[in-house]
Enzyme design. Structure first.
Site, PDB file in Angstrom:
ATOM      1  N   GLN A  70       0.828  -1.211   0.000  1.00  0.00           N
ATOM      2  CA  GLN A  70       0.000   0.000   0.000  1.00  0.00           C
ATOM      3  C   GLN A  70       0.858   1.256   0.000  1.00  0.00           C
ATOM      4  O   GLN A  70       0.903   1.977  -0.988  1.00  0.00           O
ATOM      5  CB  GLN A  70      -0.957  -0.003   1.188  1.00  0.00           C
ATOM      6  CG  GLN A  70      -1.988   1.115   1.131  1.00  0.00           C
ATOM      7  CD  GLN A  70      -3.194   0.839   2.016  1.00  0.00           C
ATOM      8  OE1 GLN A  70      -3.363  -0.240   2.555  1.00  0.00           O
ATOM      9  NE2 GLN A  70      -4.047   1.835   2.154  1.00  0.00           N
ATOM     10  N   ASP A  71       1.536   1.555   1.103  1.00  0.00           N
ATOM     11  CA  ASP A  71       2.455   2.691   1.100  1.00  0.00           C
ATOM     12  C   ASP A  71       3.646   2.362   1.982  1.00  0.00           C
ATOM     13  O   ASP A  71       3.637   1.389   2.728  1.00  0.00           O
ATOM     14  CB  ASP A  71       1.776   4.004   1.506  1.00  0.00           C
ATOM     15  CG  ASP A  71       1.188   3.981   2.906  1.00  0.00           C
ATOM     16  OD1 ASP A  71       1.136   2.902   3.521  1.00  0.00           O
ATOM     17  OD2 ASP A  71       0.786   5.049   3.392  1.00  0.00           O
ATOM     18  N   PRO A  72       4.732   3.148   1.890  1.00  0.00           N
ATOM     19  CA  PRO A  72       5.963   2.801   2.600  1.00  0.00           C
ATOM     20  C   PRO A  72       5.802   2.859   4.119  1.00  0.00           C
ATOM     21  O   PRO A  72       4.918   3.536   4.654  1.00  0.00           O
ATOM     22  CB  PRO A  72       6.958   3.869   2.122  1.00  0.00           C
ATOM     23  CG  PRO A  72       6.385   4.403   0.850  1.00  0.00           C
ATOM     24  CD  PRO A  72       4.902   4.326   1.021  1.00  0.00           C
ATOM     25  N   GLY A 140       0.084   6.762   5.372  1.00  0.00           N
ATOM     26  CA  GLY A 140      -0.883   7.167   4.357  1.00  0.00           C
ATOM     27  C   GLY A 140      -0.897   8.638   4.027  1.00  0.00           C
ATOM     28  O   GLY A 140      -1.807   9.100   3.323  1.00  0.00           O
TER      29      GLY A 140
END
Length: 241
Positions: A70-72, A140
């Site tokens: 999804q995101d880092p 996020g």
């Protein structure tokens, strides 16, 4: 994030296929947003040269497997451009611990002493986050700023121009992003996310790692060696290290 900005360059085989997307207005807007956040004192992860590390590590024609994140990670020193991976010396995050547990249960491979997944990437596992940057302590923070369109384009290009890939889609977010994948051309394996909140609902026991290798063997391709060398033996000269 414009491709020519600073030291950030997209690996040539990827640039030839998806580099045009980086010239679109929404990517210029994303680049301006990142500059503004940095000017305001935000710490953006991963460091600029590592934003496209997944592409550097796994050129387009070498991709065999795609894992969508999804995101880092948003902690200090964690993110280095490969989804689920952290640099050696950084504590292994809980989701990755569950990935290791499933690999051990599935293939009998002992858990490594680090969370550095570059050896997978070098074998053809594209470790792709949907969003390629984040801010320290703000999970996020860079969602819906433009990255998703670019990484959707990456998935669509792989779907269209390659054949017989394995897509590992863990959790509803990855599964939604993977809806464009033609399952008559590629193998799609789905499970809940390996997060401690959901791993027990079906990620643990999914056997995705052996199923991936079975698929690759059927296509006459070498399987992925899901084992990782000990931290003391890691080659840290590649992208993201």
């Amino acid at each position: 994030m414009t491709e020519g900005e600073g030291r950030i360059q997209l690996e040539p085989s990827w640039k030839a296929r998806v580099g045009d997307w980086l010239l679109r207005p929404q990517m210029r807007e994303l680049s301006a947003f990142l500059r503004q956040r940095k000017a305001a004192g935000a710490r953006v992860f991963p460091p600029g040269p590592q934003i496209f590390a997944a592409f550097d590590a796994t050129p387009f024609e070498q991709v065999k497997v795609v894992i969508l994140g999804q995101d880092p990670y948003h902690g200090e020193g964690q993110a280095h451009g490969l989804c689920f991976s952290v640099l050696p010396g950084v504590p292994v995050p809980p989701s990755l611990l569950n990935i290791y547990k499933e690999i051990q249960d599935d293939l009998g491979i002992a858990r490594p002493d680090h969370g550095y997944l570059m050896p997978w990437a070098r074998q053809g596992v594209l470790l792709l986050n949907a969003v390629l940057t984040v801010e320290q302590g703000r999970a996020g923070a860079h969602q819906n700023k433009g990255w998703e369109g670019f990484t959707d384009h990456v998935v669509e290009t792989l779907n269209r121009e390659r054949e017989g890939l394995v897509f590992l889609l863990w959790g509803s977010y990855a599964q939604s992003k993977g809806k464009v994948i033609d399952q008559t051309r590629h193998r799609v394996l789905k499970a809940p996310h390996p997060s401690p909140l959901s791993a027990h609902r079906g990620f643990l026991g999914c056997q995705h790692f052996s199923k991936t290798n079975d698929h690759l063997r059927r296509r006459g391709l070498s399987p992925i060696d899901w084992s990782l060398p000990p931290r003391s033996a890691l080659d840290l000269t590649s992208a993201g290290a």
